[in-house]
Design a protein around this motif. Structure first.
Motif, PDB file in Angstrom:
ATOM      1  N   VAL A  65       0.845  -1.197   0.000  1.00 56.39           N
ATOM      2  CA  VAL A  65       0.000   0.000   0.000  1.00 56.39           C
ATOM      3  C   VAL A  65       0.881   1.248   0.000  1.00 56.39           C
ATOM      4  N   LYS A  66       1.970   1.209   0.750  1.00 55.30           N
ATOM      5  CA  LYS A  66       2.919   2.327   0.731  1.00 55.30           C
ATOM      6  C   LYS A  66       3.498   2.524  -0.663  1.00 55.30           C
ATOM      7  N   VAL A  67       3.783   1.410  -1.331  1.00 54.73           N
ATOM      8  CA  VAL A  67       4.307   1.482  -2.698  1.00 54.73           C
ATOM      9  C   VAL A  67       3.320   2.216  -3.599  1.00 54.73           C
ATOM     10  N   GLN A  68       2.038   1.917  -3.443  1.00 53.48           N
ATOM     11  CA  GLN A  68       1.039   2.579  -4.283  1.00 53.48           C
ATOM     12  C   GLN A  68       1.001   4.082  -4.065  1.00 53.48           C
ATOM     13  N   PHE A  69       1.054   4.515  -2.820  1.00 54.01           N
ATOM     14  CA  PHE A  69       1.095   5.954  -2.550  1.00 54.01           C
ATOM     15  C   PHE A  69       2.330   6.587  -3.192  1.00 54.01           C
ATOM     16  N   HIS A 100      -4.978  -5.610  -1.444  1.00 49.96           N
ATOM     17  CA  HIS A 100      -5.308  -4.405  -0.693  1.00 49.96           C
ATOM     18  C   HIS A 100      -4.853  -3.125  -1.381  1.00 49.96           C
ATOM     19  N   MET A 101      -4.508  -3.249  -2.649  1.00 46.10           N
ATOM     20  CA  MET A 101      -4.158  -2.052  -3.408  1.00 46.10           C
ATOM     21  C   MET A 101      -5.405  -1.497  -4.095  1.00 46.10           C
ATOM     22  N   ASN A 102      -5.360  -0.222  -4.390  1.00 46.21           N
ATOM     23  CA  ASN A 102      -6.472   0.436  -5.063  1.00 46.21           C
ATOM     24  C   ASN A 102      -6.645  -0.168  -6.462  1.00 46.21           C
ATOM     25  N   PRO A 103      -7.789  -0.805  -6.747  1.00 41.10           N
ATOM     26  CA  PRO A 103      -7.954  -1.476  -8.038  1.00 41.10           C
ATOM     27  C   PRO A 103      -7.945  -0.527  -9.230  1.00 41.10           C
ATOM     28  N   GLU A 136       0.796   3.587 -12.027  1.00 45.98           N
ATOM     29  CA  GLU A 136       0.107   2.291 -12.094  1.00 45.98           C
ATOM     30  C   GLU A 136       1.023   1.117 -11.750  1.00 45.98           C
ATOM     31  N   PHE A 137       0.387   0.076 -11.237  1.00 45.07           N
ATOM     32  CA  PHE A 137       1.031  -1.207 -10.915  1.00 45.07           C
ATOM     33  C   PHE A 137       0.264  -2.257 -11.721  1.00 45.07           C
ATOM     34  N   VAL A 138       0.884  -2.809 -12.756  1.00 53.92           N
ATOM     35  CA  VAL A 138       0.206  -3.751 -13.644  1.00 53.92           C
ATOM     36  C   VAL A 138       0.805  -5.150 -13.474  1.00 53.92           C
TER      37      VAL A 138
END
Length: 293
Positions: A65-69, A100-103, A136-138
């Protein structure tokens, strides 16, 4: 219940012994069950306890989740490919990573058979269209590497198309690296008896039976062919700028934890907690073709 599955028993050569395996028989043979976890020289004789797994997974998912931010704040991009044997646990690893990442910002790509129009395009074209934009994380559930395994083994491409792919893939991946995209290539490997056990589990679980296809059944007798193509794929496309990370995945729990740890260790994101990430298990995760030997 599984009308698309061709129902038949197959004779298999398992380390010099002739064995008959019938995926439709509700009783799993002892020779499969007893050897499954340690098949393929897997180093553990017990699975990781669920309580320990869930505790470690939660820590890692908090880091993701930190990675996504961080991706949102910096515009950086992540591209992860999940390849491996049929039933190696690619889907579960993807689910554990993205749960738990933002889809809206973490996309799972699982492309179906190409359309007539796509079949006429440059082979990589439809995959490139799915690459991440800023933030984005794909995650690819199988990728362009279909052409290095499934397609040549099952006769879905020509020998020239196969050779062209092995030449072109590193060129494309060099561009990906030059673009500054965080690029992960995971190959999940399992032992033969473990694959048979998982096929059997799918066949007799009404919630998983959709995962077992006629293609899986057809592949039962092609273990050696898939191994040969796997080895060449890893040899030809493991590069300094786009290395393969190989994971022995007989225990799905250990595989998922180490896969996520590898990604987290590679990225220098804000708020990174090294103690929460923990250490990689070098018994089951390593780099490139030499790790399979």
């Amino acid at each position: 219940m599984a009308d698309d599955v061709e129902r038949r028993a197959v004779e298999l050569d398992i380390r010099g012994k002739k064995r008959v395996f019938d995926v439709d028989d509700p009783v799993l043979p002892d020779w499969v069950d007893e050897a499954a976890l340690q098949s393929g020289d897997y180093p553990y004789n017990k699975k990781l306890q669920e309580e320990e797994y869930l505790e470690e997974l939660e820590k890692l998912q908090i880091e993701l989740v930190k990675v996504q931010f961080w991706l949102q704040a910096t515009g950086k991009r992540v591209l992860a490919l999940f390849e491996g044997r049929d039933a190696a646990g690619k889907g579960g690893a993807i689910s554990a990573s993205s749960a738990h990442m933002n889809p809206r910002l973490a996309r799972v790509v699982a492309l179906t058979k190409p359309t007539e129009r796509e079949a006429g395009q440059w082979y990589f074209q439809r995959y490139i269209a799915q690459f991440p934009t800023a933030g984005e994380f794909v995650l690819f559930d199988r990728s362009w590497y279909n052409r290095a395994g499934v397609e040549p083994v099952m006769g879905f491409c020509t020998p020239k198309q196969y050779e062209d792919f092995l030449n072109q893939a590193p060129q494309l991946e060099k561009i990906i690296a030059h673009e500054g995209i965080f690029f992960f290539k995971f190959y999940l490997d399992i032992g033969r008896e473990m694959q048979l056990k998982r096929f059997h589990d799918r066949r007799h679980d009404p919630l998983k039976v959709w995962k077992l296809s006629s293609m899986d059944i057809a592949a039962l007798t092609k273990w050696g062919d898939y191994s040969e193509k796997r080895d060449r794929m890893l040899k030809e496309t493991h590069t300094e700028f786009a290395p393969w990370t190989v994971i022995h995945a007989n225990d799905k729990r250990r595989a998922r934890l180490n896969l996520i740890r590898h990604m987290l260790k590679t990225m220098d994101y804000d708020g990174k907690e090294k103690d929460a990430i923990g250490k990689l298990d070098d018994k089951i995760i390593g780099a490139g073709p030499h790790f399979l030997k």
